[in-house]
Design a protein around this motif. Sequence first.
Motif, PDB file in Angstrom:
ATOM      1  N   GLY A  90       0.829  -1.194   0.000  1.00  0.00           N
ATOM      2  CA  GLY A  90       0.000   0.000   0.000  1.00  0.00           C
ATOM      3  C   GLY A  90       0.864   1.244   0.000  1.00  0.00           C
ATOM      4  N   TYR A  91       0.217   2.387   0.121  1.00  0.00           N
ATOM      5  CA  TYR A  91       0.897   3.677   0.204  1.00  0.00           C
ATOM      6  C   TYR A  91       0.828   4.151   1.658  1.00  0.00           C
ATOM      7  CZ  TYR A  91       0.233   3.799  -4.899  1.00  0.00           C
ATOM      8  OH  TYR A  91       0.249   3.512  -6.240  1.00  0.00           O
ATOM      9  N   SER A  92       1.620   5.155   1.983  1.00  0.00           N
ATOM     10  CA  SER A  92       1.497   5.747   3.304  1.00  0.00           C
ATOM     11  C   SER A  92       1.915   7.208   3.254  1.00  0.00           C
ATOM     12  CB  SER A  92       2.349   4.987   4.338  1.00  0.00           C
ATOM     13  OG  SER A  92       1.982   5.391   5.657  1.00  0.00           O
ATOM     14  N   VAL A  93       1.677   7.895   4.361  1.00  0.00           N
ATOM     15  CA  VAL A  93       1.997   9.312   4.473  1.00  0.00           C
ATOM     16  C   VAL A  93       3.089   9.474   5.511  1.00  0.00           C
ATOM     17  CG1 VAL A  93       1.086  11.588   5.072  1.00  0.00           C
ATOM     18  CG2 VAL A  93      -0.326   9.975   3.788  1.00  0.00           C
ATOM     19  N   PHE A  94       4.199  10.112   5.103  1.00  0.00           N
ATOM     20  CA  PHE A  94       5.356  10.269   5.966  1.00  0.00           C
ATOM     21  C   PHE A  94       5.820  11.724   5.964  1.00  0.00           C
ATOM     22  CE2 PHE A  94       5.927   5.885   4.300  1.00  0.00           C
ATOM     23  CZ  PHE A  94       5.998   5.183   5.497  1.00  0.00           C
ATOM     24  N   PRO A  95       6.546  12.136   7.001  1.00  0.00           N
ATOM     25  CA  PRO A  95       7.283  13.401   6.903  1.00  0.00           C
ATOM     26  C   PRO A  95       8.305  13.287   5.775  1.00  0.00           C
ATOM     27  CG  PRO A  95       7.238  12.602   9.172  1.00  0.00           C
ATOM     28  CD  PRO A  95       6.723  11.488   8.330  1.00  0.00           C
ATOM     29  N   HIS A  96       8.529  14.382   5.081  1.00  0.00           N
ATOM     30  CA  HIS A  96       9.435  14.348   3.936  1.00  0.00           C
ATOM     31  C   HIS A  96      10.813  13.812   4.313  1.00  0.00           C
ATOM     32  CE1 HIS A  96      12.536  16.233   1.329  1.00  0.00           C
ATOM     33  NE2 HIS A  96      11.739  15.780   0.380  1.00  0.00           N
ATOM     34  N   SER A  97      11.377  14.276   5.430  1.00  0.00           N
ATOM     35  CA  SER A  97      12.729  13.868   5.809  1.00  0.00           C
ATOM     36  C   SER A  97      12.833  12.391   6.136  1.00  0.00           C
ATOM     37  CB  SER A  97      13.212  14.689   7.014  1.00  0.00           C
ATOM     38  OG  SER A  97      12.399  14.440   8.155  1.00  0.00           O
ATOM     39  N   ALA A  98      11.686  11.747   6.425  1.00  0.00           N
ATOM     40  CA  ALA A  98      11.710  10.337   6.810  1.00  0.00           C
ATOM     41  C   ALA A  98      11.808   9.405   5.613  1.00  0.00           C
ATOM     42  CB  ALA A  98      10.468   9.997   7.622  1.00  0.00           C
TER      43      ALA A  98
ATOM     44  N   LEU B 282      18.685  20.851   8.161  1.00  0.00           N
ATOM     45  CA  LEU B 282      17.582  20.118   7.543  1.00  0.00           C
ATOM     46  C   LEU B 282      16.695  21.056   6.735  1.00  0.00           C
ATOM     47  CD1 LEU B 282      15.987  17.405   7.342  1.00  0.00           C
ATOM     48  CD2 LEU B 282      14.726  18.143   9.375  1.00  0.00           C
ATOM     49  N   ALA B 283      16.410  22.226   7.295  1.00  0.00           N
ATOM     50  CA  ALA B 283      15.579  23.208   6.595  1.00  0.00           C
ATOM     51  C   ALA B 283      16.290  23.764   5.361  1.00  0.00           C
ATOM     52  CB  ALA B 283      15.197  24.343   7.543  1.00  0.00           C
ATOM     53  N   GLU B 284      17.607  23.950   5.460  1.00  0.00           N
ATOM     54  CA  GLU B 284      18.363  24.459   4.315  1.00  0.00           C
ATOM     55  C   GLU B 284      18.399  23.447   3.170  1.00  0.00           C
ATOM     56  OE1 GLU B 284      22.102  25.421   6.039  1.00  0.00           O
ATOM     57  OE2 GLU B 284      21.459  27.419   6.733  1.00  0.00           O
ATOM     58  N   ARG B 285      18.418  22.146   3.508  1.00  0.00           N
ATOM     59  CA  ARG B 285      18.415  21.110   2.470  1.00  0.00           C
ATOM     60  C   ARG B 285      17.026  20.929   1.867  1.00  0.00           C
ATOM     61  NH1 ARG B 285      21.317  18.219   6.466  1.00  0.00           N
ATOM     62  NH2 ARG B 285      19.468  16.920   6.854  1.00  0.00           N
ATOM     63  N   ASN B 286      15.997  21.262   2.641  1.00  0.00           N
ATOM     64  CA  ASN B 286      14.620  21.029   2.183  1.00  0.00           C
ATOM     65  C   ASN B 286      13.773  22.274   2.409  1.00  0.00           C
ATOM     66  OD1 ASN B 286      14.823  17.875   1.866  1.00  0.00           O
ATOM     67  ND2 ASN B 286      15.648  18.333   3.890  1.00  0.00           N
ATOM     68  N   PRO B 287      14.120  23.395   1.784  1.00  0.00           N
ATOM     69  CA  PRO B 287      13.423  24.657   2.085  1.00  0.00           C
ATOM     70  C   PRO B 287      11.936  24.630   1.764  1.00  0.00           C
ATOM     71  CG  PRO B 287      14.793  24.865   0.121  1.00  0.00           C
ATOM     72  CD  PRO B 287      15.145  23.550   0.741  1.00  0.00           C
ATOM     73  N   SER B 288      11.515  23.805   0.831  1.00  0.00           N
ATOM     74  CA  SER B 288      10.094  23.779   0.467  1.00  0.00           C
ATOM     75  C   SER B 288       9.295  22.847   1.352  1.00  0.00           C
ATOM     76  CB  SER B 288       9.926  23.363  -0.998  1.00  0.00           C
ATOM     77  OG  SER B 288      10.466  22.070  -1.210  1.00  0.00           O
ATOM     78  N   HIS B 289       9.963  22.073   2.207  1.00  0.00           N
ATOM     79  CA  HIS B 289       9.272  21.099   3.037  1.00  0.00           C
ATOM     80  C   HIS B 289       9.361  21.375   4.532  1.00  0.00           C
ATOM     81  CE1 HIS B 289       8.689  18.490  -0.444  1.00  0.00           C
ATOM     82  NE2 HIS B 289       9.979  18.627  -0.733  1.00  0.00           N
ATOM     83  N   VAL B 290      10.357  22.168   4.962  1.00  0.00           N
ATOM     84  CA  VAL B 290      10.576  22.401   6.394  1.00  0.00           C
ATOM     85  C   VAL B 290      10.561  23.901   6.680  1.00  0.00           C
ATOM     86  CG1 VAL B 290      12.167  22.107   8.331  1.00  0.00           C
ATOM     87  CG2 VAL B 290      11.962  20.301   6.608  1.00  0.00           C
ATOM     88  N   GLN B 291       9.763  24.296   7.648  1.00  0.00           N
ATOM     89  CA  GLN B 291       9.677  25.699   8.067  1.00  0.00           C
ATOM     90  C   GLN B 291      10.142  25.829   9.510  1.00  0.00           C
ATOM     91  OE1 GLN B 291       5.699  27.297   8.070  1.00  0.00           O
ATOM     92  NE2 GLN B 291       6.307  29.181   9.092  1.00  0.00           N
ATOM     93  N   LEU B 292      11.167  26.615   9.743  1.00  0.00           N
ATOM     94  CA  LEU B 292      11.703  26.806  11.085  1.00  0.00           C
ATOM     95  C   LEU B 292      10.753  27.649  11.924  1.00  0.00           C
ATOM     96  CD1 LEU B 292      15.478  27.504  10.350  1.00  0.00           C
ATOM     97  CD2 LEU B 292      14.452  25.366  11.114  1.00  0.00           C
ATOM     98  N   LEU B 293      10.721  27.381  13.237  1.00  0.00           N
ATOM     99  CA  LEU B 293       9.866  28.124  14.161  1.00  0.00           C
ATOM    100  C   LEU B 293      10.680  28.809  15.259  1.00  0.00           C
ATOM    101  CD1 LEU B 293       6.906  25.606  14.595  1.00  0.00           C
ATOM    102  CD2 LEU B 293       7.025  27.592  13.080  1.00  0.00           C
ATOM    103  N   PHE B 294      12.001  28.883  15.102  1.00  0.00           N
ATOM    104  CA  PHE B 294      12.827  29.543  16.110  1.00  0.00           C
ATOM    105  C   PHE B 294      13.828  30.464  15.433  1.00  0.00           C
ATOM    106  CE2 PHE B 294      14.914  25.565  15.009  1.00  0.00           C
ATOM    107  CZ  PHE B 294      16.240  25.920  14.835  1.00  0.00           C
TER     108      PHE B 294
END
Length: 312
Positions: free
Chosen positions: A240-248, A300-312
Motif C-alpha cells: 500500500g501507500y502511506s503518508v510520511f514526513p518528507h525527511s523520513a 535540515l531546513a536548508e536542504r529542504n526549504p520547500s518542506h521544512v519551516q523553522l519556528l525559532f
Amino acid sequence: MDIRRLRYFLQVAEFGSLNATAEQVNLSQPSLSRQIRLLEEELGVSLFTRRRDGMVLSRDGLELRTRILGPLRQLEMALDEIKSHSSQIGGSVVFGMPSSAIDALASPLARRASAFPNMAVHIVEGSAGQMLKSLERGEIDIALLNAPPTDTKWRCEIEDLFVEELVLAGSADAGLSIDNPVSVEDLAQLPLVLPSPPNHPPPIRALVEILSGLTDGKCNFPAYADSFQLTKSYVEAGIGYSVFPHSAVSHEAERGALTYAPISGHRLSRHMVLGTYPGGQYPRALERVKEMIKAEIVELAERNPSHVQLLF
C-alpha cells in the motif's frame, strides 16, 4: 552516594511533604518517593515517619540532616566554583526521538556530540506518549515531540522547532513524482497503510477524518502498521501507500527504494517541538545539546526549504 538524593532529603525535611517538594523540584511525586526510598535502603535506616498530614523526620533523619547540611552546602559551592572555571562541558544527556526522525537527525547529532569527549549523548527511540512519560519520570532529559502536548499535567518545558510537510510515499514501481502532486481526492482511492486508530498522531488523525468525509467512511486500509519501520517495509513491498514526513523518506527515495509525491488540496504537516525535563542533572551539557539539535534542524531546513519551516 547520589548527592541529588541528599538534596531531595533536605527539601522533603524542609517542606514536610512529598507533594510540596515534588512541585518545588519539578519531579513527579512517585519519582521523588523512590529517591527517598533508595536513600533509606542505602543507609539501612528509616529517615521519615510517614503520616497522613506529611513527612516527619525520624531520629536517624534528624541526625543525618544535622550532619550533612553544612558539608553539602560547602560541596555544592565548591563544585559550582570549579564549574565556572572549566572550559569543558561534561555530563550525560539522554535524548528521546521519534522513529520518524531517526534517519534524518540521529547520526548527524551523534557526530556533533563526538566533538565533546567529556559529554555523552544517549539517543533513545520512542513514541511521543512514551517520551512524555519518560520526561516526567526524569528518565530522559530532552525529547523531540510531535506537536505540543495539550495535557497541562505534563511539566516539561516546550520550545517550538519546525513544521514539516507530509508526503505520499509508494513503492519504487508506484511512479510517484515530486513534480506531480496527488490530490486528497485521489489519495482517498488508494490503499493506505497507517497506524491503528488508537495510535494516530495528530496529522494522520486529521487526514483520516478528511478521507472518511470523502469516502463516506469507506477508506481502503489493507493493513495497519504501528511500527514506523514496518510501515516503510509494507510500502516498499507494494502492499500500500502511506503518508510520511518528507525527511523520513528522502534517503529511501534517493536510493530508489521508494517514490513520493506532494499532497495537494490540504496541506498536511507535523509540528515538532523540543521537550525538556526541568530537573536535568547537567544544565550546561543540556544547553549544548539543544544548540546541536537546533543546528541540525537549521541544516535540515536548508536542504529542504520547500518542506521544512523553522519556528525559532
